[in-house]
Design a protein around this motif. Structure first.
Motif, PDB file in Angstrom:
ATOM      1  N   GLY A  61      23.516  39.173  -7.733  1.00  0.00           N
ATOM      2  CA  GLY A  61      22.520  39.733  -8.637  1.00  0.00           C
ATOM      3  C   GLY A  61      22.415  39.003  -9.959  1.00  0.00           C
ATOM      4  N   CYS A  62      22.916  37.780  -9.996  1.00  0.00           N
ATOM      5  CA  CYS A  62      22.850  36.965 -11.205  1.00  0.00           C
ATOM      6  C   CYS A  62      22.543  35.516 -10.817  1.00  0.00           C
ATOM      7  CB  CYS A  62      24.164  36.989 -11.983  1.00  0.00           C
ATOM      8  SG  CYS A  62      24.650  38.604 -12.616  1.00  0.00           S
ATOM      9  N   VAL A  63      21.822  34.814 -11.707  1.00  0.00           N
ATOM     10  CA  VAL A  63      21.597  33.379 -11.552  1.00  0.00           C
ATOM     11  C   VAL A  63      21.939  32.719 -12.877  1.00  0.00           C
ATOM     12  CG1 VAL A  63      19.774  33.734  -9.838  1.00  0.00           C
ATOM     13  CG2 VAL A  63      19.161  33.464 -12.262  1.00  0.00           C
ATOM     14  N   ALA A  64      22.071  31.402 -12.854  1.00  0.00           N
ATOM     15  CA  ALA A  64      22.283  30.646 -14.085  1.00  0.00           C
ATOM     16  C   ALA A  64      21.184  29.602 -14.195  1.00  0.00           C
ATOM     17  CB  ALA A  64      23.651  29.972 -14.092  1.00  0.00           C
ATOM     18  N   ILE A  65      20.648  29.430 -15.408  1.00  0.00           N
ATOM     19  CA  ILE A  65      19.609  28.426 -15.605  1.00  0.00           C
ATOM     20  C   ILE A  65      19.928  27.567 -16.820  1.00  0.00           C
ATOM     21  CG2 ILE A  65      17.828  29.916 -14.594  1.00  0.00           C
ATOM     22  CD1 ILE A  65      16.719  30.233 -17.496  1.00  0.00           C
ATOM     23  N   SER A  66      19.415  26.334 -16.787  1.00  0.00           N
ATOM     24  CA  SER A  66      19.407  25.461 -17.952  1.00  0.00           C
ATOM     25  C   SER A  66      18.059  24.756 -17.960  1.00  0.00           C
ATOM     26  CB  SER A  66      20.546  24.441 -17.892  1.00  0.00           C
ATOM     27  OG  SER A  66      20.517  23.583 -19.019  1.00  0.00           O
ATOM     28  N   TYR A  67      17.491  24.574 -19.150  1.00  0.00           N
ATOM     29  CA  TYR A  67      16.170  23.958 -19.309  1.00  0.00           C
ATOM     30  C   TYR A  67      16.329  22.692 -20.129  1.00  0.00           C
ATOM     31  CZ  TYR A  67      11.082  23.883 -20.395  1.00  0.00           C
ATOM     32  OH  TYR A  67       9.737  23.554 -20.523  1.00  0.00           O
ATOM     33  N   VAL A  68      15.969  21.550 -19.526  1.00  0.00           N
ATOM     34  CA  VAL A  68      16.086  20.270 -20.223  1.00  0.00           C
ATOM     35  C   VAL A  68      14.755  19.534 -20.159  1.00  0.00           C
ATOM     36  CG1 VAL A  68      18.546  20.126 -19.642  1.00  0.00           C
ATOM     37  CG2 VAL A  68      16.875  18.942 -18.196  1.00  0.00           C
ATOM     38  N   GLU A  69      14.526  18.681 -21.148  1.00  0.00           N
ATOM     39  CA  GLU A  69      13.342  17.829 -21.175  1.00  0.00           C
ATOM     40  C   GLU A  69      13.801  16.375 -21.146  1.00  0.00           C
ATOM     41  OE1 GLU A  69      10.518  20.923 -23.724  1.00  0.00           O
ATOM     42  OE2 GLU A  69      11.395  19.194 -24.753  1.00  0.00           O
ATOM     43  N   TRP A  70      13.114  15.536 -20.371  1.00  0.00           N
ATOM     44  CA  TRP A  70      13.550  14.163 -20.144  1.00  0.00           C
ATOM     45  C   TRP A  70      12.353  13.218 -20.177  1.00  0.00           C
ATOM     46  CZ3 TRP A  70      11.059  11.952 -16.042  1.00  0.00           C
ATOM     47  CH2 TRP A  70      10.426  12.853 -15.152  1.00  0.00           C
ATOM     48  N   SER A  71      12.643  11.937 -20.338  1.00  0.00           N
ATOM     49  CA  SER A  71      11.601  10.911 -20.198  1.00  0.00           C
ATOM     50  C   SER A  71      12.244   9.641 -19.657  1.00  0.00           C
ATOM     51  CB  SER A  71      10.877  10.675 -21.525  1.00  0.00           C
ATOM     52  OG  SER A  71      11.766  10.297 -22.552  1.00  0.00           O
ATOM     53  N   GLY A 113      18.220   7.871 -20.703  1.00  0.00           N
ATOM     54  CA  GLY A 113      18.969   8.230 -21.904  1.00  0.00           C
ATOM     55  C   GLY A 113      18.282   9.232 -22.804  1.00  0.00           C
ATOM     56  N   LYS A 114      17.018   9.550 -22.530  1.00  0.00           N
ATOM     57  CA  LYS A 114      16.285  10.495 -23.373  1.00  0.00           C
ATOM     58  C   LYS A 114      16.280  11.868 -22.711  1.00  0.00           C
ATOM     59  CE  LYS A 114      13.408   7.272 -25.945  1.00  0.00           C
ATOM     60  NZ  LYS A 114      12.039   6.945 -26.411  1.00  0.00           N
ATOM     61  N   LEU A 115      17.164  12.728 -23.200  1.00  0.00           N
ATOM     62  CA  LEU A 115      17.328  14.062 -22.630  1.00  0.00           C
ATOM     63  C   LEU A 115      17.567  15.060 -23.761  1.00  0.00           C
ATOM     64  CD1 LEU A 115      17.813  15.597 -19.795  1.00  0.00           C
ATOM     65  CD2 LEU A 115      20.229  15.474 -20.452  1.00  0.00           C
TER      66      LEU A 115
END
Length: 239
Positions: A61-71, A74-76
């Protein structure tokens, strides 16, 4: 590849049904309209009743999330470090933090080329550093272009597959100048991998949020089959 030591992942060391990395394209081809489409689509999805129901349906009943932006390589930017969601309130709070910190495309954060290989490799390393146990680990790549920087995307995909991760894709745009005429097909044949992996390709901008919401439901409920109105789902044979 190594990740900067300032990439912090403070989360309770508890099990979750699924851990998902939202890897969102912020390259120079992502203008304000597309950036806001991606940002608002993820926020709306996390705040939807469908996603809350899918979270609750899991064995834990649980999830884990992470939100990242990239290009480019090395650009994160880590917009949301690992966060455990065990209900609608947790998901809404996480969405608020993403909305506050995510790129709307107006204040550019460096731009750069499009390295899908870097996005997959970074997602793989971040999933490997998740401090709890996850029954399933997913890299969710949102992009409007093809790999034009860094390592071979096929090799990066293979490394994700080797450790048992799923890579799904969302084709934000299929008619940007200078990219393939069939971005969903490109993602299917070069990016996605793992059991039940799929590409979703909204046919209109207004369908993006709905497609992303249904995509997230499939990912966290372990039912990566079927389709959705306004979207194309393509199953991937394991490569």
């Amino acid at each position: 590849m190594t990740l900067s030591p300032d990439v912090a992942f403070a989360v309770e060391d508890d099990a979750v049904d699924t851990a998902v990395i939202f890897a969102v394209d912020k390259s120079s081809s992502i203008g304000p309209g597309t950036a806001q489409l991606q940002l608002n689509g993820h926020v709306e999805a996390l705040r939807s009743a469908e996603v809350a129901k899918a979270i609750a349906s899991g064995a834990i009943g649980c999830v884990a999330i992470s939100y990242v932006e990239w290009s480019s390589v090395g650009k994160l930017d880590v917009i949301l470090p690992w966060t455990r969601l065990c209900g609608a309130e947790d998901a809404s709070n996480a969405a608020g933090r993403i909305l506050e910190r995510g790129s709307d495309g107006i204040e550019r954060r460096g731009g750069g080329r499009t390295s899908l290989s870097f996005a997959i490799d970074a997602g793989r390393l971040l999933l490997g550093r998740y401090p709890g146990h996850a029954g399933r680990k997913v890299i969710d790549v949102s992009t409007n272009g093809t790999n034009n920087d860094g390592l071979s995307v096929s090799d990066s995909r293979a490394r994700a597959f080797e450790v048992g991760y799923i890579v799904n894709g969302i084709a934000v745009s299929r008619d940007e100048p200078g990219i393939t005429d069939d971005l969903p097909g490109y993602l299917e044949h070069n990016v996605i991998t793992g059991a039940g992996a799929f590409v979703v390709a909204p046919s209109k901008p207004e369908e993006y949020a709905m497609a992303l919401r249904r995509k997230l439901v499939l990912e966290i409920s372990d039912s990566q089959t079927g389709g959705a109105a306004g979207a194309q789902y393509a199953s991937n044979s394991v490569r």
